[in-house]
Design a protein around this motif. Structure first.
Motif, mmCIF file in Angstrom:
data_model
loop_
_atom_site.group_PDB
_atom_site.id
_atom_site.type_symbol
_atom_site.label_atom_id
_atom_site.label_comp_id
_atom_site.label_asym_id
_atom_site.label_seq_id
_atom_site.Cartn_x
_atom_site.Cartn_y
_atom_site.Cartn_z
ATOM 1 N N TYR A 144 2.347 -0.812 -8.142
ATOM 2 C CA TYR A 144 1.446 -0.267 -7.117
ATOM 3 C C TYR A 144 1.445 1.250 -7.185
ATOM 4 O O TYR A 144 2.484 1.871 -7.470
ATOM 5 C CB TYR A 144 1.875 -0.736 -5.721
ATOM 6 C CG TYR A 144 1.865 -2.234 -5.562
ATOM 7 C CD1 TYR A 144 3.038 -2.974 -5.677
ATOM 8 C CD2 TYR A 144 0.676 -2.917 -5.333
ATOM 9 C CE1 TYR A 144 3.030 -4.351 -5.554
ATOM 10 C CE2 TYR A 144 0.667 -4.294 -5.211
ATOM 11 C CZ TYR A 144 1.838 -4.993 -5.327
ATOM 12 O OH TYR A 144 1.825 -6.361 -5.200
ATOM 13 N N GLN B 4 0.846 -1.205 0.000
ATOM 14 C CA GLN B 4 0.000 0.000 0.000
ATOM 15 C C GLN B 4 0.869 1.238 0.000
ATOM 16 O O GLN B 4 1.879 1.290 0.706
ATOM 17 C CB GLN B 4 -0.917 0.003 1.222
ATOM 18 C CG GLN B 4 -1.975 -1.096 1.188
ATOM 19 C CD GLN B 4 -2.957 -0.975 2.340
ATOM 20 O OE1 GLN B 4 -2.592 -0.561 3.426
ATOM 21 N NE2 GLN B 4 -4.201 -1.327 2.091
ATOM 22 N N GLY C 145 -0.193 4.972 -5.282
ATOM 23 C CA GLY C 145 -0.895 5.649 -4.211
ATOM 24 C C GLY C 145 -2.182 6.267 -4.725
ATOM 25 O O GLY C 145 -2.460 6.250 -5.931
ATOM 26 N N GLN C 146 -2.957 6.846 -3.821
ATOM 27 C CA GLN C 146 -4.262 7.367 -4.178
ATOM 28 C C GLN C 146 -4.196 8.751 -4.807
ATOM 29 O O GLN C 146 -5.189 9.215 -5.365
ATOM 30 C CB GLN C 146 -5.173 7.410 -2.932
ATOM 31 C CG GLN C 146 -5.021 8.642 -2.074
ATOM 32 C CD GLN C 146 -3.726 8.665 -1.281
ATOM 33 O OE1 GLN C 146 -2.888 7.781 -1.365
ATOM 34 N NE2 GLN C 146 -3.557 9.723 -0.489
ATOM 35 N N GLN D 284 0.638 5.441 0.408
ATOM 36 C CA GLN D 284 -0.197 6.527 0.914
ATOM 37 C C GLN D 284 0.519 7.844 0.680
ATOM 38 O O GLN D 284 1.517 8.132 1.343
ATOM 39 C CB GLN D 284 -0.480 6.321 2.401
ATOM 40 C CG GLN D 284 -1.367 7.400 3.015
ATOM 41 C CD GLN D 284 -2.802 7.284 2.566
ATOM 42 O OE1 GLN D 284 -3.348 6.189 2.452
ATOM 43 N NE2 GLN D 284 -3.416 8.421 2.295
#
Length: 122
Positions: A111, A2, A113-114, A4
């Motif tokens: 991957y 993840q 991040g948002q 962030q």
């Protein structure tokens, strides 16, 4: 894994912001890291890349000399220091990780991040 991202906001032209991307759930030191951005109505574009050790970096021509990417392999964090900001830097900024040496190709990153919004007023 993840990612962030944080640190975006509103700033006047000529100002500075520092973006941070915290990575969890994976072996951070094994990931090449990068920042991309996407302005309204435009495609996502490469901003900056950093190697596994942090000793090597690559920047888009549009940000070279103004932005600095760095990483902390103890805190599992990648930073983007943005100075001398311009209105054309306004975009949503995304951090991304890859186990491959891909640098500027978004589809090479595993991957994301948002995103964090950066708005530079004139």
């Amino acid at each position: 894994v993840q990612l962030q991202a944080s640190g975006g906001g509103l700033v006047q032209a000529g100002g500075s912001l520092r973006l941070s991307c915290a990575v969890s759930g994976g072996a951070f030191r094994n990931y090449f890291m990068a920042w991309f951005r996407q302005a309204p109505g435009k495609e996502r574009e490469f901003v900056a890349w950093i190697s596994l050790s942090g000793r090597n970096t690559v920047y888009a021509d549009s940000v070279k000399g103004r932005f600095t990417i760095s990483r902390d392999n103890v805190k599992n964090t990648v930073l983007l220091q943005m100075n001398s900001l311009k209105p054309e830097d306004t975009a949503v900024y995304y951090c991304a990780s890859s186990s491959l040496f891909v640098v500027q190709q978004p589809n090479g990153y595993d991957y994301w991040g948002q995103g964090t919004l950066v708005t530079v007023s004139s």
